[in-house]
Design a protein around this motif. Structure first.
Motif, PDB file in Angstrom:
ATOM      1  N   LYS A  94       0.838  -1.190   0.000  1.00 31.56           N
ATOM      2  CA  LYS A  94       0.000   0.000   0.000  1.00 31.56           C
ATOM      3  C   LYS A  94       0.874   1.240   0.000  1.00 31.56           C
ATOM      4  N   VAL A  95       0.346   2.301  -0.575  1.00 31.76           N
ATOM      5  CA  VAL A  95       1.125   3.536  -0.716  1.00 31.76           C
ATOM      6  C   VAL A  95       0.263   4.732  -0.333  1.00 31.76           C
ATOM      7  N   SER A  96       0.946   5.834  -0.102  1.00 30.35           N
ATOM      8  CA  SER A  96       0.287   7.124   0.094  1.00 30.35           C
ATOM      9  C   SER A  96       0.689   8.031  -1.061  1.00 30.35           C
ATOM     10  N   ILE A  97      -0.288   8.656  -1.688  1.00 31.63           N
ATOM     11  CA  ILE A  97      -0.027   9.521  -2.843  1.00 31.63           C
ATOM     12  C   ILE A  97      -0.245  10.973  -2.444  1.00 31.63           C
ATOM     13  N   ARG A  98       0.728  11.807  -2.791  1.00 25.15           N
ATOM     14  CA  ARG A  98       0.609  13.256  -2.556  1.00 25.15           C
ATOM     15  C   ARG A  98       0.695  13.970  -3.908  1.00 25.15           C
TER      16      ARG A  98
ATOM     17  N   VAL B 267       4.791   9.340  -4.421  1.00 31.36           N
ATOM     18  CA  VAL B 267       4.227   8.093  -3.921  1.00 31.36           C
ATOM     19  C   VAL B 267       5.169   7.542  -2.864  1.00 31.36           C
ATOM     20  N   GLU B 268       4.618   7.248  -1.681  1.00 32.86           N
ATOM     21  CA  GLU B 268       5.422   6.758  -0.564  1.00 32.86           C
ATOM     22  C   GLU B 268       4.885   5.419  -0.082  1.00 32.86           C
ATOM     23  N   GLY B 269       5.816   4.495   0.183  1.00 31.45           N
ATOM     24  CA  GLY B 269       5.429   3.197   0.719  1.00 31.45           C
ATOM     25  C   GLY B 269       6.629   2.476   1.296  1.00 31.45           C
ATOM     26  N   LYS B 270       6.467   1.851   2.449  1.00 34.41           N
ATOM     27  CA  LYS B 270       7.523   1.085   3.118  1.00 34.41           C
ATOM     28  C   LYS B 270       8.802   1.920   3.301  1.00 34.41           C
TER      29      LYS B 270
ATOM     30  N   THR C  77       9.109  10.548  -6.806  1.00 31.30           N
ATOM     31  CA  THR C  77       8.342  11.684  -7.301  1.00 31.30           C
ATOM     32  C   THR C  77       8.487  11.759  -8.813  1.00 31.30           C
ATOM     33  N   VAL C  78       7.397  12.036  -9.495  1.00 23.92           N
ATOM     34  CA  VAL C  78       7.423  12.128 -10.950  1.00 23.92           C
ATOM     35  C   VAL C  78       6.539  13.286 -11.388  1.00 23.92           C
TER      36      VAL C  78
ATOM     37  N   SER D 273      12.931   5.433  -6.639  1.00 22.24           N
ATOM     38  CA  SER D 273      12.674   5.849  -5.264  1.00 22.24           C
ATOM     39  C   SER D 273      13.947   6.149  -4.505  1.00 22.24           C
ATOM     40  N   LEU D 274      13.813   7.017  -3.546  1.00 25.34           N
ATOM     41  CA  LEU D 274      14.890   7.337  -2.619  1.00 25.34           C
ATOM     42  C   LEU D 274      14.441   6.977  -1.220  1.00 25.34           C
TER      43      LEU D 274
END
Length: 376
Positions: A194-198, A262-265, A270-271, A365-366
């Motif tokens: 699962k991810v969080s989108i900003r 998009v962030e997860g784990k 970022t794009v 990802s970073l």
């Protein structure tokens, strides 16, 4: 016997050594003759394998292994017998006989499991590693593959575990979206359920003037501003260890430029997403630049679009102009360009970019890092 063996006449070599044992049961070369018999039978089995006579191959190798008891030589032969099922399975797989191939792969798994239990050490590790490879690449059972890699314990198995258990999160904006389309990004990940989108609306013109590219939007200090919208997403059809590609709708209704994070784990990427109906066609010479801006949906030229052209660090190598009735903006450089031109066009919230890096590029990802500083 050795002469026949060296000439690949394995049956003659086998017969010669067998005759020697019959005639000279106490001969000084009895041990060498017995070993020669084993070598000749092994070679005959290998030839049968290359000729796809798998039944004969297994019969011969099994017979030799039985004579060698629990020795390492017997273990390697039993491993080779198990491997022959994999070779045969792949021939059926190539012939699109998948049911037969799957049965042989499973038979090979059983044989390898028996070898692993009977012969400890390196032979067992090889058997476990082969089992893991079958689960991973042939039967698509990644959980079982990770389990078997863990039992194999060799360096290749450790690398495979590291690859399969690693968290991966990549984003791609595949193209510029038009005002009549739903904008989305491609999520490519592993071990992210699962991810969080900003979503952030950004002024691409200011960014472009500073960096002369529409890429690497991760250079923006997005953490210092509040996103326009944040929402969670559970990745559909998630399975641990499996690479997953999924379209993520970014909920963009109006034209413009947007940074999507998009962030997860504990990983994030970022794009840039562009939603615009205009595009640019450019031509440049050492003296001047020409840009045609048109509306993609109507296929008509655009009047009044602001066009910025950057072709070097000096002021004479930068141009700002406006398109006319024909959608064309033309201007001369005060000094010859020393860079490949980057061109940016804007009409209201609609933007277009030519040159430099494309907004469709993948962003990797970073992982966040923390730094601790002492007073000394």
């Amino acid at each position: 016997g050795e002469a026949h063996y060296g000439a690949a006449n394995y049956e003659q070599a086998l017969e010669t050594w067998q005759d020697y044992l019959s005639e000279y049961p106490d001969g000084s070369d009895w041990g060498n003759a017995q070993e020669g018999i084993y070598r000749a039978m092994g070679a005959i089995g290998l030839r049968a394998l290359t000729e796809q006579d798998y039944t004969q191959c297994r019969e011969i190798w099994t017979k030799v292994a039985a004579k060698r008891g629990l020795s390492d030589e017997a273990g390697w032969l039993h491993l080779a017998v198990a491997y022959s099922y994999l070779v045969e399975a792949k021939t059926y797989k190539e012939a699109k006989k998948l049911s037969k191939a799957e049965g042989l792969f499973k038979k090979g798994l059983d044989e390898l499991g028996t070898v692993a239990k009977r012969y400890p050490g390196e032979i067992a590790q090889q058997a476990r590693f082969r089992r893991a490879e079958i689960f991973r690449f042939e039967l698509d059972d990644l959980a079982s593959a990770v389990h078997e890699y863990g039992l194999a314990k060799n360096h290749l198995a450790k690398k495979a575990i590291a690859d399969l258990t690693a968290v991966e999160l990549k984003l791609e904006s595949p193209r510029v979206f038009r005002s009549n389309e739903e904008a989305f990004i491609l999520f490519k990940g592993r071990n992210v359920d699962k991810v969080s989108i900003r979503r952030y609306a950004i002024n691409l013109e200011d960014y472009y003037k500073k960096y002369h590219t529409s890429e690497e939007v991760n250079r923006l200090d997005l953490d210092l501003v509040s996103p326009d919208k944040t929402w969670p997403v559970e990745i559909p059809k998630y399975e641990k260890y499996r690479d997953i590609e999924h379209k993520l709708n970014v909920g963009v209704d109006k034209p413009g430029a947007y940074a999507i994070t998009v962030e997860g784990k504990d990983f994030e990427a970022t794009v840039l997403v562009l939603k615009s109906d205009i595009e640019i066609i450019t031509a440049t010479t050492p003296k001047e630049a020409i840009a045609l801006v048109k509306n993609v949906l109507t296929d008509k030229p655009v009047l009044g679009a602001v066009v910025d052209i950057w072709a070097g660090s000096s002021s004479g190598q930068s141009i700002q102009t406006i398109t006319g009735q024909d959608g064309v903006a033309r201007s001369e450089f005060l000094s010859s360009p020393n860079k490949n031109p980057y061109v940016f066009a804007r009409l209201g919230d609609h933007v277009a970019v030519v040159g430099g890096k494309k907004p469709s590029a993948t962003t990797v990802s970073l992982q966040p890092k923390g730094f601790i500083y002492t007073s000394r």
